[in-house]
Design an enzyme around this catalytic site. Structure first.
Site, PDB file in Angstrom:
ATOM      1  N   ALA A 192       2.302  11.788  -7.969  1.00 42.08           N
ATOM      2  CA  ALA A 192       3.457  12.053  -8.831  1.00 42.08           C
ATOM      3  C   ALA A 192       4.553  12.819  -8.111  1.00 42.08           C
ATOM      4  O   ALA A 192       4.287  13.782  -7.416  1.00 42.08           O
ATOM      5  CB  ALA A 192       2.996  12.855 -10.045  1.00 42.08           C
ATOM      6  N   CYS A 193       5.783  12.400  -8.358  1.00 36.81           N
ATOM      7  CA  CYS A 193       6.935  13.029  -7.697  1.00 36.81           C
ATOM      8  C   CYS A 193       7.051  14.507  -8.017  1.00 36.81           C
ATOM      9  O   CYS A 193       7.377  15.305  -7.160  1.00 36.81           O
ATOM     10  CB  CYS A 193       8.216  12.319  -8.119  1.00 36.81           C
ATOM     11  SG  CYS A 193       9.715  13.186  -7.616  1.00 36.81           S
TER      12      CYS A 193
END
Length: 275
Positions: free
Chosen positions: A146-147
């Site tokens: 996840a960013c």
């Protein structure tokens, strides 16, 4: 003061959104359109993969399909982002534009100033922080796909939690930077879309993301609309970047190229599964 084009694209699907960003980049690179600041939203929700990210090993495509969530690969690097309740911006400008700082890090800072001023207008005192991990000062932890778990050059944060994520690519002498300003944050929903080995790992990742990220509604303690968050942003970017924004539309050529790119590239499995 230099004139830039301002485009409010409203909502579109993932393939169109990414195709329009590239179409603007190509048109600006060819000298056919001015530097452009664009704002847009996503309908339906989508997961975007960073350009270098592995698709099948990190994203659960079956879950995405079941939940009617698009999957698309970006031109920019970084990790996966769930685009749902958010205001997205993109900036396209020549690398050698006299206004743009020469280094990538400094250009992130320059562009992010627009977000800070806009957030202030909404009553949010955000900061620009350089995460310790960007300089290798944080103990290495197992990262997620996840960013909002990933350190970047300059993060827009509130009380240490990330509120906006941005990514940049330089191609044909042109910078494309785009980023997400979260209206609401759905950690559990996002984690369901990642390939993780167990329920326990999903719970751990969701808790970690909640600790590291926040959203405008959490900060303000009330619901907000896309239009409300968009409203102060053009003026804020103009003031922060020292530019004059002139409302405009995509050219006919940009519309044609973006439709072509959406159908032949961004909606196609060969591009999504590039890695």
């Amino acid at each position: 003061m230099m004139n830039w084009r301002l485009i409010n694209s409203g909502f579109a699907d993932a393939a169109i959104n990414m195709a329009v960003d590239e179409a603007i980049l190509l048109a600006h690179s060819a000298g056919k359109v001015p530097p452009t600041l664009r704002f847009y939203g996503w309908q339906p929700a989508a997961v975007s993969l960073g350009y270098f990210q592995r698709a099948m090993s990190e994203i659960d495509f079956d879950q995405c399909k079941e939940r009617n969530i698009d999957v698309v690969r970006r031109l920019t690097g970084g990790r996966a982002v769930l685009h749902d309740a958010e205001l997205t911006y993109s900036i396209v400008v020549q690398e050698d534009d006299p206004l743009i700082p020469k280094t990538i890090t400094a250009s992130y800072r320059y562009f992010s100033n627009g977000l800070l001023v806009g957030l202030r207008e909404l009553g949010i005192q955000a900061q620009m922080t350089v995460p310790a991990a960007a300089y290798g000062q944080r103990k290495k932890q197992p990262a997620s796909a996840a960013c909002f778990d990933a350190p970047s050059h300059y993060e827009v944060t509130v009380e240490g939690r990330k509120l906006a994520g941005s990514a940049q690519v330089r191609k044909n002498g042109v910078i494309l930077q785009h980023g997400s300003l979260l209206l609401r944050f759905f950690a559990e929903q996002f984690v369901e879309l990642l390939r993780l080995p167990s329920v326990e790992k999903r719970q751990q990742t969701a808790q970690m993301l909640k600790g590291r990220a926040t959203a405008i509604e959490d900060v303000l303690g009330r619901t907000v609309t896309w239009q409300e968050v968009y409203h102060p942003m053009p003026e804020a970017f103009g003031a922060a970047l020292g530019i004059k924004l002139v409302s405009g539309e995509l050219t006919e050529e940009e519309k044609r190229v973006s439709k072509e790119l959406a159908s032949t590239k961004y909606s196609q499995d060969f591009w999504k599964m590039l890695r």
